[in-house]
Design a protein around this motif. Structure first.
Motif, PDB file in Angstrom:
ATOM      1  N   THR A 250    -139.941 107.233  45.723  1.00 57.94           N
ATOM      2  CA  THR A 250    -138.706 106.946  44.990  1.00 57.94           C
ATOM      3  C   THR A 250    -137.494 107.578  45.678  1.00 57.94           C
ATOM      4  OG1 THR A 250    -139.011 108.900  43.581  1.00 57.94           O
ATOM      5  CG2 THR A 250    -139.844 106.810  42.718  1.00 57.94           C
TER       6      THR A 250
ATOM      7  N   LYS B  13    -138.595 103.716  38.486  1.00 55.41           N
ATOM      8  CA  LYS B  13    -137.803 104.492  39.450  1.00 55.41           C
ATOM      9  C   LYS B  13    -136.315 104.439  39.104  1.00 55.41           C
ATOM     10  CE  LYS B  13    -137.298 101.106  43.173  1.00 55.41           C
ATOM     11  NZ  LYS B  13    -137.404 100.867  44.600  1.00 55.41           N
ATOM     12  N   PHE B  14    -135.866 103.333  38.512  1.00 55.15           N
ATOM     13  CA  PHE B  14    -134.455 103.265  38.110  1.00 55.15           C
ATOM     14  C   PHE B  14    -134.185 104.141  36.897  1.00 55.15           C
ATOM     15  CE2 PHE B  14    -134.816  98.825  40.043  1.00 55.15           C
ATOM     16  CZ  PHE B  14    -134.485  99.314  41.291  1.00 55.15           C
TER      17      PHE B  14
ATOM     18  N   PHE C  68    -126.120 103.657  44.935  1.00 57.25           N
ATOM     19  CA  PHE C  68    -125.656 102.780  43.869  1.00 57.25           C
ATOM     20  C   PHE C  68    -125.562 103.536  42.537  1.00 57.25           C
ATOM     21  CE2 PHE C  68    -126.732 100.148  40.209  1.00 57.25           C
ATOM     22  CZ  PHE C  68    -125.692  99.226  40.249  1.00 57.25           C
ATOM     23  N   PHE C  69    -126.612 104.282  42.199  1.00 52.87           N
ATOM     24  CA  PHE C  69    -126.609 104.972  40.911  1.00 52.87           C
ATOM     25  C   PHE C  69    -125.575 106.095  40.869  1.00 52.87           C
ATOM     26  CE2 PHE C  69    -130.378 102.535  40.055  1.00 52.87           C
ATOM     27  CZ  PHE C  69    -130.362 102.398  38.679  1.00 52.87           C
TER      28      PHE C  69
ATOM     29  N   TYR D  25    -133.678 107.621  38.426  1.00 51.84           N
ATOM     30  CA  TYR D  25    -132.340 107.848  38.991  1.00 51.84           C
ATOM     31  C   TYR D  25    -131.309 107.995  37.866  1.00 51.84           C
ATOM     32  CZ  TYR D  25    -134.465 105.624  43.181  1.00 51.84           C
ATOM     33  OH  TYR D  25    -135.285 105.283  44.221  1.00 51.84           O
TER      34      TYR D  25
ATOM     35  N   PHE E 125    -135.399  98.755  32.716  1.00 47.03           N
ATOM     36  CA  PHE E 125    -135.305  99.341  34.042  1.00 47.03           C
ATOM     37  C   PHE E 125    -136.709  99.665  34.524  1.00 47.03           C
ATOM     38  CE2 PHE E 125    -130.873 101.603  34.371  1.00 47.03           C
ATOM     39  CZ  PHE E 125    -130.300 100.392  34.739  1.00 47.03           C
TER      40      PHE E 125
ATOM     41  N   LEU F  83    -130.312 103.373  49.421  1.00 49.46           N
ATOM     42  CA  LEU F  83    -129.335 102.423  48.871  1.00 49.46           C
ATOM     43  C   LEU F  83    -129.242 102.550  47.356  1.00 49.46           C
ATOM     44  CD1 LEU F  83    -130.139  99.257  51.023  1.00 49.46           C
ATOM     45  CD2 LEU F  83    -128.062 100.662  51.123  1.00 49.46           C
ATOM     46  N   TRP F  84    -130.392 102.678  46.685  1.00 47.79           N
ATOM     47  CA  TRP F  84    -130.368 102.775  45.224  1.00 47.79           C
ATOM     48  C   TRP F  84    -129.731 104.080  44.756  1.00 47.79           C
ATOM     49  CZ3 TRP F  84    -130.213  98.846  42.361  1.00 47.79           C
ATOM     50  CH2 TRP F  84    -130.957  97.704  42.630  1.00 47.79           C
ATOM     51  N   CYS F  85    -130.003 105.158  45.461  1.00 42.52           N
ATOM     52  CA  CYS F  85    -129.393 106.440  45.068  1.00 42.52           C
ATOM     53  C   CYS F  85    -127.872 106.345  45.178  1.00 42.52           C
ATOM     54  CB  CYS F  85    -129.934 107.597  45.899  1.00 42.52           C
ATOM     55  SG  CYS F  85    -131.632 108.000  45.448  1.00 42.52           S
TER      56      CYS F  85
ATOM     57  N   GLN G 274    -134.564 101.752  51.101  1.00 37.10           N
ATOM     58  CA  GLN G 274    -134.314 101.265  49.736  1.00 37.10           C
ATOM     59  C   GLN G 274    -133.857 102.387  48.816  1.00 37.10           C
ATOM     60  OE1 GLN G 274    -136.739  99.094  47.265  1.00 37.10           O
ATOM     61  NE2 GLN G 274    -136.812  97.259  48.520  1.00 37.10           N
ATOM     62  N   ALA G 275    -134.580 103.502  48.900  1.00 39.47           N
ATOM     63  CA  ALA G 275    -134.234 104.648  48.037  1.00 39.47           C
ATOM     64  C   ALA G 275    -132.815 105.115  48.326  1.00 39.47           C
ATOM     65  CB  ALA G 275    -135.236 105.782  48.257  1.00 39.47           C
TER      66      ALA G 275
END
Ligand SMILES: [Fe+2]
Ligand SMILES: [Fe+2]
Length: 366
Positions: free
Chosen positions: A236, A173-174, A248-249, A177, A170, A244-246, A241-242
Protein backbone atom coordinates in the motif's frame (compact mmCIF):
# COMPACT_ATOMS: atom_id res chain seq x y z
CA UNK A 1 -12.21 12.40 10.27
CA UNK A 2 -12.10 14.90 7.40
CA UNK A 3 -13.33 14.30 3.88
CA UNK A 4 -10.68 13.18 1.39
CA UNK A 5 -12.41 14.61 -1.63
CA UNK A 6 -12.16 17.42 -4.12
CA UNK A 7 -13.64 20.87 -4.11
CA UNK A 8 -17.19 22.15 -4.43
CA UNK A 9 -19.07 25.16 -3.14
CA UNK A 10 -19.81 25.17 0.58
CA UNK A 11 -23.33 25.48 1.95
CA UNK A 12 -25.11 25.30 5.24
CA UNK A 13 -28.71 25.26 6.35
CA UNK A 14 -30.56 27.38 8.89
CA UNK A 15 -31.19 25.49 12.11
CA UNK A 16 -34.27 25.29 14.30
CA UNK A 17 -33.47 26.34 17.84
CA UNK A 18 -34.78 24.47 20.88
CA UNK A 19 -33.79 24.73 24.52
CA UNK A 20 -31.15 22.73 26.40
CA UNK A 21 -33.98 20.76 28.05
CA UNK A 22 -35.81 20.06 24.82
CA UNK A 23 -33.22 20.29 22.05
CA UNK A 24 -34.43 20.74 18.50
CA UNK A 25 -33.25 18.04 16.13
CA UNK A 26 -30.82 19.63 13.72
CA UNK A 27 -31.09 18.86 10.03
CA UNK A 28 -27.65 17.85 8.81
CA UNK A 29 -26.09 20.53 6.60
CA UNK A 30 -26.85 20.11 2.93
CA UNK A 31 -24.50 17.55 1.43
CA UNK A 32 -21.69 19.04 -0.57
CA UNK A 33 -18.33 17.60 -1.40
CA UNK A 34 -17.00 19.55 1.59
CA UNK A 35 -19.20 17.91 4.23
CA UNK A 36 -17.84 14.83 6.01
CA UNK A 37 -18.21 11.57 4.16
CA UNK A 38 -19.45 8.20 5.33
CA UNK A 39 -17.47 5.20 4.15
CA UNK A 40 -17.87 1.53 3.53
CA UNK A 41 -15.31 -0.98 2.24
CA UNK A 42 -14.55 -4.54 1.16
CA UNK A 43 -14.92 -6.35 4.48
CA UNK A 44 -13.77 -9.73 3.15
CA UNK A 45 -10.51 -8.26 1.88
CA UNK A 46 -10.04 -6.53 5.22
CA UNK A 47 -10.69 -9.78 7.12
CA UNK A 48 -8.20 -11.68 4.95
CA UNK A 49 -5.40 -9.21 5.58
CA UNK A 50 -2.14 -10.78 6.70
CA UNK A 51 -0.73 -8.74 9.56
CA UNK A 52 2.41 -10.80 10.11
CA UNK A 53 4.83 -8.32 8.48
CA UNK A 54 4.09 -5.87 11.32
CA UNK A 55 2.20 -7.90 13.91
CA UNK A 56 4.41 -6.95 16.87
CA UNK A 57 3.78 -3.23 16.41
CA UNK A 58 0.05 -3.74 15.85
CA UNK A 59 -0.18 -5.86 19.00
CA UNK A 60 1.64 -3.10 20.95
CA UNK A 61 -0.79 -0.49 19.61
CA UNK A 62 -3.73 -2.67 20.56
CA UNK A 63 -2.30 -2.96 24.07
CA UNK A 64 -2.24 0.86 24.27
CA UNK A 65 -5.88 0.96 23.15
CA UNK A 66 -6.80 -1.53 25.88
CA UNK A 67 -5.42 0.83 28.52
CA UNK A 68 -8.15 3.28 27.53
CA UNK A 69 -6.32 6.36 28.80
CA UNK A 70 -9.31 8.65 28.26
CA UNK A 71 -11.84 6.47 30.04
CA UNK A 72 -12.56 9.21 32.57
CA UNK A 73 -11.66 12.20 30.45
CA UNK A 74 -14.89 13.15 28.72
CA UNK A 75 -16.87 14.22 31.78
CA UNK A 76 -18.65 17.54 31.64
CA UNK A 77 -18.05 19.92 34.51
CA UNK A 78 -19.66 23.04 35.96
CA UNK A 79 -17.82 25.23 33.46
CA UNK A 80 -20.32 24.26 30.77
CA UNK A 81 -23.24 25.73 32.70
CA UNK A 82 -24.36 28.92 31.04
CA UNK A 83 -21.28 28.97 28.74
CA UNK A 84 -23.43 28.85 25.59
CA UNK A 85 -25.33 31.99 26.60
CA UNK A 86 -22.14 34.05 26.66
CA UNK A 87 -21.56 33.81 22.90
CA UNK A 88 -22.70 36.66 20.67
CA UNK A 89 -25.05 35.63 17.81
CA UNK A 90 -22.40 35.57 15.06
CA UNK A 91 -19.90 33.55 17.14
CA UNK A 92 -22.72 31.26 18.17
CA UNK A 93 -23.60 30.58 14.53
CA UNK A 94 -20.06 29.69 13.45
CA UNK A 95 -19.41 27.71 16.61
CA UNK A 96 -22.54 25.59 16.09
CA UNK A 97 -21.37 24.90 12.54
CA UNK A 98 -18.01 23.79 13.90
CA UNK A 99 -19.67 21.50 16.45
CA UNK A 100 -21.90 19.98 13.82
CA UNK A 101 -19.10 19.32 11.34
CA UNK A 102 -16.87 17.86 14.02
CA UNK A 103 -19.64 15.70 15.44
CA UNK A 104 -20.50 14.32 11.99
CA UNK A 105 -16.85 13.54 11.28
CA UNK A 106 -16.35 11.77 14.61
CA UNK A 107 -19.55 9.87 14.12
CA UNK A 108 -18.61 8.79 10.61
CA UNK A 109 -15.37 7.39 12.07
CA UNK A 110 -17.35 5.56 14.72
CA UNK A 111 -19.66 3.93 12.15
CA UNK A 112 -16.83 2.77 9.92
CA UNK A 113 -14.69 1.36 12.75
CA UNK A 114 -17.66 -0.30 14.44
CA UNK A 115 -18.81 -1.97 11.24
CA UNK A 116 -15.27 -3.11 10.41
CA UNK A 117 -14.83 -4.56 13.85
CA UNK A 118 -18.13 -6.43 13.66
CA UNK A 119 -17.58 -7.80 10.16
CA UNK A 120 -14.02 -9.11 10.57
CA UNK A 121 -14.23 -10.34 14.15
CA UNK A 122 -14.21 -14.07 13.37
CA UNK A 123 -11.38 -14.02 10.83
CA UNK A 124 -9.09 -11.28 12.04
CA UNK A 125 -9.47 -10.83 15.80
CA UNK A 126 -6.49 -8.50 16.37
CA UNK A 127 -7.60 -6.06 13.69
CA UNK A 128 -11.21 -6.33 14.88
CA UNK A 129 -10.19 -5.51 18.43
CA UNK A 130 -8.24 -2.43 17.34
CA UNK A 131 -11.22 -1.17 15.37
CA UNK A 132 -13.53 -1.79 18.33
CA UNK A 133 -11.31 0.35 20.60
CA UNK A 134 -11.19 3.12 18.03
CA UNK A 135 -14.98 2.97 17.61
CA UNK A 136 -15.25 3.37 21.39
CA UNK A 137 -13.10 6.53 21.24
CA UNK A 138 -14.98 8.06 18.31
CA UNK A 139 -18.35 7.37 19.92
CA UNK A 140 -17.12 9.23 22.98
CA UNK A 141 -15.91 12.17 20.88
CA UNK A 142 -19.15 12.37 18.89
CA UNK A 143 -21.26 12.06 22.04
CA UNK A 144 -19.31 14.80 23.79
CA UNK A 145 -19.77 17.15 20.82
CA UNK A 146 -23.44 16.31 20.60
CA UNK A 147 -23.87 17.23 24.27
CA UNK A 148 -22.21 20.57 23.55
CA UNK A 149 -24.74 21.06 20.74
CA UNK A 150 -27.50 20.41 23.25
CA UNK A 151 -26.15 23.39 25.24
CA UNK A 152 -27.20 25.45 22.23
CA UNK A 153 -30.61 23.82 22.09
CA UNK A 154 -29.64 21.56 19.18
CA UNK A 155 -28.99 17.89 18.67
CA UNK A 156 -27.76 15.96 15.67
CA UNK A 157 -30.03 13.06 14.89
CA UNK A 158 -27.33 10.41 14.65
CA UNK A 159 -29.79 7.57 14.03
CA UNK A 160 -31.24 9.42 11.06
CA UNK A 161 -27.76 10.18 9.81
CA UNK A 162 -26.79 6.47 10.00
CA UNK A 163 -29.81 5.36 8.03
CA UNK A 164 -29.95 8.12 5.44
CA UNK A 165 -26.41 9.15 4.61
CA UNK A 166 -24.96 8.05 1.32
CA UNK A 167 -21.99 5.75 1.88
CA UNK A 168 -18.91 6.04 -0.30
CA UNK A 169 -17.24 2.73 -1.13
CA UNK A 170 -13.46 2.70 -0.84
CA UNK A 171 -11.12 -0.25 -1.32
CA UNK A 172 -9.23 -1.01 1.93
CA UNK A 173 -6.02 0.74 0.84
CA UNK A 174 -7.97 3.94 0.11
CA UNK A 175 -9.61 3.68 3.52
CA UNK A 176 -6.08 3.47 4.97
CA UNK A 177 -4.85 6.61 3.18
CA UNK A 178 -8.01 8.58 3.92
CA UNK A 179 -8.43 7.62 7.56
CA UNK A 180 -4.71 7.83 8.33
CA UNK A 181 -4.70 11.39 7.04
CA UNK A 182 -7.92 12.37 8.74
CA UNK A 183 -6.68 11.05 12.10
CA UNK A 184 -3.31 12.78 11.82
CA UNK A 185 -4.77 16.04 10.53
CA UNK A 186 -7.35 15.82 13.32
CA UNK A 187 -4.51 15.49 15.83
CA UNK A 188 -2.72 18.57 14.49
CA UNK A 189 -5.92 20.60 14.27
CA UNK A 190 -6.90 19.90 17.87
CA UNK A 191 -3.44 20.32 19.37
CA UNK A 192 -2.85 23.59 17.48
CA UNK A 193 -6.09 25.06 18.84
CA UNK A 194 -5.33 23.75 22.32
CA UNK A 195 -1.83 25.25 22.42
CA UNK A 196 -3.04 28.56 21.02
CA UNK A 197 -5.78 28.83 23.66
CA UNK A 198 -3.37 27.85 26.38
CA UNK A 199 -1.40 30.99 25.53
CA UNK A 200 -4.51 33.10 24.89
CA UNK A 201 -7.06 32.00 27.48
CA UNK A 202 -9.22 35.08 26.80
CA UNK A 203 -10.07 33.54 23.40
CA UNK A 204 -11.40 30.31 24.86
CA UNK A 205 -15.01 30.82 23.86
CA UNK A 206 -16.28 27.49 25.17
CA UNK A 207 -15.01 24.96 27.76
CA UNK A 208 -14.92 22.10 25.23
CA UNK A 209 -11.45 23.29 24.17
CA UNK A 210 -10.06 22.29 27.59
CA UNK A 211 -10.59 18.68 26.55
CA UNK A 212 -8.63 18.88 23.32
CA UNK A 213 -5.21 17.90 24.66
CA UNK A 214 -6.14 14.36 25.74
CA UNK A 215 -8.68 14.11 22.96
CA UNK A 216 -6.10 14.66 20.24
CA UNK A 217 -3.95 11.91 21.75
CA UNK A 218 -6.74 9.49 20.82
CA UNK A 219 -6.55 10.73 17.22
CA UNK A 220 -2.78 10.45 17.25
CA UNK A 221 -2.98 6.81 18.40
CA UNK A 222 -5.60 6.08 15.71
CA UNK A 223 -3.25 7.54 13.12
CA UNK A 224 -0.38 5.42 14.43
CA UNK A 225 -2.58 2.36 14.08
CA UNK A 226 -3.14 3.05 10.37
CA UNK A 227 0.57 3.76 9.96
CA UNK A 228 1.32 0.31 11.41
CA UNK A 229 -1.41 -1.28 9.32
CA UNK A 230 0.01 0.14 6.09
CA UNK A 231 3.44 -1.18 7.09
CA UNK A 232 1.85 -4.60 7.61
CA UNK A 233 0.59 -4.32 4.02
CA UNK A 234 3.73 -2.82 2.49
CA UNK A 235 2.36 -2.77 -1.05
CA UNK A 236 0.00 0.00 0.00
CA UNK A 237 2.99 2.32 0.47
CA UNK A 238 5.40 0.97 -2.15
CA UNK A 239 5.67 1.47 -5.90
CA UNK A 240 4.44 3.95 -8.47
CA UNK A 241 0.73 3.46 -7.85
CA UNK A 242 1.12 4.03 -4.13
CA UNK A 243 3.11 7.20 -4.78
CA UNK A 244 0.40 8.57 -7.05
CA UNK A 245 -2.43 7.70 -4.66
CA UNK A 246 -0.63 9.16 -1.65
CA UNK A 247 -0.15 12.41 -3.56
CA UNK A 248 -3.79 12.41 -4.52
CA UNK A 249 -5.05 11.85 -0.98
CA UNK A 250 -2.67 14.37 0.57
CA UNK A 251 -3.78 16.99 -1.92
CA UNK A 252 -7.49 16.19 -1.60
CA UNK A 253 -7.38 16.37 2.19
CA UNK A 254 -5.27 19.54 2.34
CA UNK A 255 -7.22 21.39 -0.35
CA UNK A 256 -10.58 20.45 1.11
CA UNK A 257 -9.60 21.61 4.56
CA UNK A 258 -8.04 24.86 3.34
CA UNK A 259 -11.02 25.86 1.22
CA UNK A 260 -13.50 24.96 3.94
CA UNK A 261 -11.61 26.73 6.72
CA UNK A 262 -11.05 29.93 4.75
CA UNK A 263 -14.77 29.96 3.91
CA UNK A 264 -15.56 29.83 7.62
CA UNK A 265 -12.70 32.00 8.82
CA UNK A 266 -15.07 33.76 11.27
CA UNK A 267 -14.90 30.71 13.50
CA UNK A 268 -11.11 30.93 13.69
CA UNK A 269 -11.29 34.69 14.19
CA UNK A 270 -13.55 34.07 17.19
CA UNK A 271 -10.69 32.01 18.66
CA UNK A 272 -8.16 34.72 17.84
CA UNK A 273 -6.69 32.64 14.98
CA UNK A 274 -6.11 33.48 11.35
CA UNK A 275 -7.68 30.61 9.36
CA UNK A 276 -4.98 30.73 6.67
CA UNK A 277 -1.97 30.65 8.99
CA UNK A 278 -3.65 28.01 11.13
CA UNK A 279 -4.24 25.78 8.09
CA UNK A 280 -0.74 26.35 6.76
CA UNK A 281 0.65 25.17 10.09
CA UNK A 282 -1.65 22.12 10.21
CA UNK A 283 -0.83 21.22 6.60
CA UNK A 284 2.94 21.55 7.15
CA UNK A 285 2.78 19.35 10.27
CA UNK A 286 0.52 16.70 8.72
CA UNK A 287 2.69 16.58 5.60
CA UNK A 288 5.79 16.11 7.77
CA UNK A 289 4.12 13.37 9.83
CA UNK A 290 2.92 11.58 6.68
CA UNK A 291 6.52 11.18 5.51
CA UNK A 292 6.91 8.51 8.20
CA UNK A 293 4.71 6.14 6.22
CA UNK A 294 3.81 7.55 2.79
CA UNK A 295 6.49 7.08 0.12
CA UNK A 296 6.10 10.72 -1.01
CA UNK A 297 4.69 13.91 0.46
CA UNK A 298 3.76 17.25 -1.09
CA UNK A 299 6.02 20.22 -1.59
CA UNK A 300 3.81 22.54 0.44
CA UNK A 301 6.64 25.06 0.73
CA UNK A 302 6.55 25.66 -3.02
CA UNK A 303 5.41 29.27 -3.60
CA UNK A 304 2.78 28.13 -6.11
CA UNK A 305 1.11 25.72 -3.68
CA UNK A 306 -0.89 28.31 -1.77
CA UNK A 307 -1.27 30.62 -4.78
CA UNK A 308 -3.21 27.83 -6.47
CA UNK A 309 -5.25 27.00 -3.39
CA UNK A 310 -6.17 30.68 -3.14
CA UNK A 311 -7.44 30.63 -6.72
CA UNK A 312 -9.73 27.76 -5.73
CA UNK A 313 -10.92 29.78 -2.74
CA UNK A 314 -11.71 32.69 -5.11
CA UNK A 315 -13.53 30.42 -7.58
CA UNK A 316 -15.61 29.00 -4.75
CA UNK A 317 -16.64 32.48 -3.67
CA UNK A 318 -17.81 33.11 -7.22
CA UNK A 319 -19.70 29.78 -7.16
CA UNK A 320 -21.44 30.74 -3.92
CA UNK A 321 -22.40 34.11 -5.38
CA UNK A 322 -23.85 32.42 -8.46
CA UNK A 323 -25.83 30.14 -6.15
CA UNK A 324 -27.16 33.05 -4.16
CA UNK A 325 -28.35 34.96 -7.25
CA UNK A 326 -32.00 34.94 -8.27
CA UNK A 327 -31.30 33.71 -11.82
CA UNK A 328 -33.10 30.58 -13.08
CA UNK A 329 -31.31 27.28 -12.43
CA UNK A 330 -29.96 26.70 -15.98
CA UNK A 331 -28.48 30.22 -16.07
CA UNK A 332 -26.90 29.66 -12.68
CA UNK A 333 -25.37 26.39 -13.83
CA UNK A 334 -24.04 28.07 -16.95
CA UNK A 335 -22.44 30.83 -14.90
CA UNK A 336 -20.81 28.22 -12.67
CA UNK A 337 -19.21 26.12 -15.42
CA UNK A 338 -16.10 28.31 -15.90
CA UNK A 339 -15.38 28.27 -12.16
CA UNK A 340 -15.77 24.52 -11.91
CA UNK A 341 -13.45 24.14 -14.88
CA UNK A 342 -10.95 26.55 -13.35
CA UNK A 343 -11.01 24.54 -10.09
CA UNK A 344 -10.40 21.32 -11.98
CA UNK A 345 -7.41 22.90 -13.75
CA UNK A 346 -5.94 24.24 -10.50
CA UNK A 347 -6.35 20.85 -8.83
CA UNK A 348 -4.69 19.14 -11.79
CA UNK A 349 -1.77 21.59 -11.64
CA UNK A 350 -1.44 21.04 -7.90
CA UNK A 351 -1.45 17.30 -8.41
CA UNK A 352 1.24 17.53 -11.05
CA UNK A 353 3.61 19.58 -8.88
CA UNK A 354 6.71 17.54 -8.11
CA UNK A 355 6.34 15.73 -4.77
CA UNK A 356 9.13 15.09 -2.28
CA UNK A 357 10.41 11.57 -1.68
CA UNK A 358 9.83 10.87 1.99
CA UNK A 359 13.29 9.43 2.58
CA UNK A 360 14.76 12.72 1.37
CA UNK A 361 12.28 14.75 3.34
CA UNK A 362 12.75 13.36 6.83
CA UNK A 363 15.51 10.78 6.98
CA UNK A 364 15.85 10.97 10.77
CA UNK A 365 12.28 9.90 11.43
CA UNK A 366 12.16 7.01 9.01
FE1 LIG B 1 -12.16 11.25 17.17
FE1 LIG C 1 -9.92 9.14 15.55
Amino acid sequence: MVPPTAIADPASAAAPIGTPDAPAIKDPVRDTILTPRFYTTDFDAMAAMDLRPNEVELEAICEEFRKDYNRHHFVRNAEFEGAADKLDPETRRVFIEFLEQSCTSEFSGFLLYKELSRRIKAKNPLLAECFAHMARDEARHAGFLNKAMADFGLQLDLGFLTANKAYTFFKPKFIFYATYLSEKIGYWRYIAIYRHLEKNPESKIFPIFNFFENWCQDENRHGDFFDALMKAQPDTVRGLQARLWCRFFLLAVFATMYVRDVARKEFYEALGLDARSYDMYVIAKTNETSARVFPVVLNVEHPKFYTRLERIVGNNEALSQADASSSPAPIKALRKVPFWAANAIEMAKLFLMAPIRSEQFQPAVR
